[in-house]
Design a protein around this motif. Sequence first.
Motif, mmCIF file in Angstrom:
data_model
loop_
_atom_site.group_PDB
_atom_site.id
_atom_site.type_symbol
_atom_site.label_atom_id
_atom_site.label_comp_id
_atom_site.label_asym_id
_atom_site.label_seq_id
_atom_site.Cartn_x
_atom_site.Cartn_y
_atom_site.Cartn_z
ATOM 1 N N ILE A 129 0.835 -1.203 0.000
ATOM 2 C CA ILE A 129 0.000 0.000 0.000
ATOM 3 C C ILE A 129 0.866 1.248 0.000
ATOM 4 O O ILE A 129 0.605 2.222 -0.716
ATOM 5 C CB ILE A 129 -0.943 -0.027 1.216
ATOM 6 N N ALA A 130 1.945 1.229 0.838
ATOM 7 C CA ALA A 130 2.854 2.385 0.883
ATOM 8 C C ALA A 130 3.529 2.590 -0.477
ATOM 9 O O ALA A 130 3.665 3.726 -0.955
ATOM 10 C CB ALA A 130 3.896 2.177 1.972
ATOM 11 N N ILE A 131 3.968 1.476 -1.074
ATOM 12 C CA ILE A 131 4.610 1.590 -2.391
ATOM 13 C C ILE A 131 3.621 2.122 -3.425
ATOM 14 O O ILE A 131 3.971 2.969 -4.261
ATOM 15 C CB ILE A 131 5.161 0.213 -2.817
ATOM 16 N N GLU A 132 2.382 1.655 -3.328
ATOM 17 C CA GLU A 132 1.375 2.125 -4.275
ATOM 18 C C GLU A 132 1.083 3.606 -4.081
ATOM 19 O O GLU A 132 0.918 4.360 -5.054
ATOM 20 C CB GLU A 132 0.105 1.299 -4.109
ATOM 21 N N LYS A 133 1.030 4.041 -2.788
ATOM 22 C CA LYS A 133 0.839 5.471 -2.526
ATOM 23 C C LYS A 133 1.998 6.284 -3.082
ATOM 24 O O LYS A 133 1.800 7.364 -3.651
ATOM 25 C CB LYS A 133 0.689 5.701 -1.031
#
Length: 365
Positions: free
Chosen positions: A230-234
Motif C-alpha cells: 500500500i505504501a509503495i502504491e501510494k
Amino acid sequence: MDPTRPPQQRQTPVTPPIPRQPDSTSSILFPFLSFLAIIAMVLVPSASPSFKNSLSILHQVPEGHVGVYWRGGALLNIITHPGFHLKMPFITQYEPVQVTLQTDMVTDIPCGTKGGVMINFGKIEVVNRLRKEFVYETLLNYGVEYDKTWIYDKIHHEINQFCSSHSLQQVYIDVFDQIDEKMKDALQVDCTRYAPGIEIISVRVTKPTIPESIRRNFEQMEEERTKVLIAIEKQRVAEKEAETIKKMAISEAEKNANVSKILMEQKLLEKDSARRQEEIENAMYLAREKSLADADFYRVIKEAEANRLKLTPEFLELKFIESIANNTKIFFGDKVPNMILDQRLLGNYLQEVSRGVAKMVKVDA
C-alpha cells in the motif's frame, strides 16, 4: 339315391388316450429350476453389481462408457459400445468402463516440507480420460481400478516428492501457483510411458493446511507485506501525480514558448515587411530626387548654353543701356554731376565679361 337327402358322414372309431408315464428327469429339473429362481429373486436385489452383471443375460452399456468382459477371470478382447447387449450368465462377467472426461478426487494427502514442517493437502482434483482404443491394454495391465495406481497413489508420491524438495514458504506461497502444472506434467510423463491410454487433462490443487502458529505468522507477514505494498502504491501514485504536474508545467511552458516564438516571428515579419517597404520608399525617393537633380542639371546646362549663346557684345551692351536707363535719378540743386561715357572702354569691359562667362560654361560642361 335321393339328391335331396344330405350325405351321411363316415364315423371313425375313437381310441381311448394312452396314459403317459411320468419322466423322472423333468420331475427333478423343474423343482430345481424353481428353487434357483426363488434364490435369485431373493439374493439378486442385495447382491453386488458385479454379481448382478454375472447373473444377467441382457445388459446395458451407458453412454460415455464401453463394456468389457471376463470369462473365468480372463479378460476378453471384446469391447462393446453403448446400448443393449447379450452375454452368458454366470460364466461371463461384465463391467462398464468410462471413456469420457472424469474427475478423480484425491483427499487427505500429508507431506513434509524441506524444513521438516508437516502440512496436509485436503483435496486434489485430477481431470483425466481413458482413451477408447487403449481400454483393453490398460485393463489387461492394471485392472478396472487403473486410476488408483496411476492417479491416486501417484498423486501421493508426487506431492511428497515436491514438498520434500521445497520449503514451507515456497510450497505455501512462492511456487504454489506452479504445483498444478508440475503435478500434471509428472502424471502425464509416467502415464505416457507405462499407460499410454490415460490422458491427464488438468490438476487442481487446493491450499494446504499448515500448523496454526505458522499460519498466524504467515498472516502477519502477509499483512505487513500488504502495508508495504500500500505504501509503495501510494508512493507510485504521488510520483505519478508529480510527474503529471511536471508534464503539465512543461506542456504549459512549451505552449507559452511556442506562442512567444510565433509572436516574435510575427513581429520580425512585420519589421521585415516595414524594412522592405521603407527600402522601396527610399529607392523611390532616391530615384525621384535623382530624376529631379538630373532635370535641374539638364535645365542649368541648357540655361548656361542659352546664356552663352545670348552673351554677345551687342546683348551685353543692350543690357547695360537698359540698366542705366532703369537707374534714372533726379537731382535737385544748382549743380548737376558730370558723367563721362567712354564708348571704347565700355566695349572692352563687355568683351572681358563675355569671355569669362564662356570659360565658366566650359568648366561646368
